[in-house]
Design an enzyme around this catalytic site. Structure first.
Site, PDB file in Angstrom:
ATOM      1  N   GLY A 127       0.713  -1.405   0.055  1.00  0.00           N
ATOM      2  CA  GLY A 127      -0.082  -0.080  -0.009  1.00  0.00           C
ATOM      3  C   GLY A 127       0.784   1.147   0.040  1.00  0.00           C
ATOM      4  O   GLY A 127       0.330   2.296  -0.248  1.00  0.00           O
ATOM      5  N   HIS A 128       2.188   1.033   0.241  1.00  0.00           N
ATOM      6  CA  HIS A 128       3.079   2.377   0.307  1.00  0.00           C
ATOM      7  C   HIS A 128       3.439   2.721  -1.045  1.00  0.00           C
ATOM      8  O   HIS A 128       4.155   3.796  -1.405  1.00  0.00           O
ATOM      9  CB  HIS A 128       4.372   1.993   1.151  1.00  0.00           C
ATOM     10  CG  HIS A 128       5.235   0.972   0.400  1.00  0.00           C
ATOM     11  ND1 HIS A 128       4.730  -0.618   0.814  1.00  0.00           N
ATOM     12  CD2 HIS A 128       6.320   1.041  -0.392  1.00  0.00           C
ATOM     13  CE1 HIS A 128       5.666  -1.226  -0.041  1.00  0.00           C
ATOM     14  NE2 HIS A 128       6.477  -0.450  -0.707  1.00  0.00           N
ATOM     15  N   LEU A 129       3.047   1.929  -2.180  1.00  0.00           N
ATOM     16  CA  LEU A 129       3.492   2.354  -3.579  1.00  0.00           C
ATOM     17  C   LEU A 129       2.472   3.486  -3.985  1.00  0.00           C
ATOM     18  O   LEU A 129       1.607   3.683  -3.592  1.00  0.00           O
ATOM     19  CB  LEU A 129       3.082   0.996  -4.398  1.00  0.00           C
ATOM     20  CG  LEU A 129       4.066  -0.098  -4.225  1.00  0.00           C
ATOM     21  CD1 LEU A 129       3.527  -1.009  -5.130  1.00  0.00           C
ATOM     22  CD2 LEU A 129       5.298   0.054  -4.265  1.00  0.00           C
TER      23      LEU A 129
END
Length: 155
Positions: A44-46
């Site tokens: 989800g950090h992308l």
């Protein structure tokens, strides 16, 4: 609609190792199961421009878990009693990506069984029907759940 058991009740692991969300259909020798792919589990950090795709190895893992569910349902042996070990796979074709927000639908078929060995084939598709993985032959081995501990001397 037929109710099917929760995959977490049939396989010996849970989040984050469980890669099947629901069993859609089952009949002896065949099963269809689904995994909803979320951006969160893909990292989800992308950033928004990144191609959040499920790695091919996780597509295969999810497929093999569908095979494990078929073994469990056909044999009546749930997770606490048996450990399913992946043996080998031949003639795999990864045909396209699975992106965050898509469904991954596995259709697996039991080809043969002999003692504790099972042979499968099948296909994985996105929810809109695009092929992403074709498996001509996958082999699994079923062992007593405590056999790994006994073999390593742990316990």
């Amino acid at each position: 609609m037929t109710d099917h058991p929760d995959p977490a009740d049939l396989l010996p692991y849970g989040h984050p190792a469980l890669h099947i969300d629901r069993i859609l259909t089952h009949r002896p020798g065949a099963l269809t199961a689904v995994k909803a792919v979320s951006r969160h589990e893909l990292g989800g950090h992308l950033g928004p421009a990144s191609p959040a795709r499920l790695p091919s190895v996780l597509v295969l893992e999810s497929f093999l878990q569908a095979c494990g569910l078929l073994v469990a349902l056909d044999s009546g042996e749930a997770a606490p009693d048996r450990l399913l070990v992946f043996g080998s796979a031949r003639n795999l074709r990864f045909e396209g990506p699975v992106r965050a927000g898509e469904l991954l639908v596995h259709s697996v078929e039991l080809l043969d069984t002999h003692e504790d060995t099972a042979v499968f084939c099948g296909v994985s598709r996105t929810g809109d029907g695009q092929d992403v993985l074709t498996v001509e032959r996958a082999i699994t081995l079923s062992r007593p759940a405590d056999s790994l501990t006994a073999a390593t001397g742990d316990g």
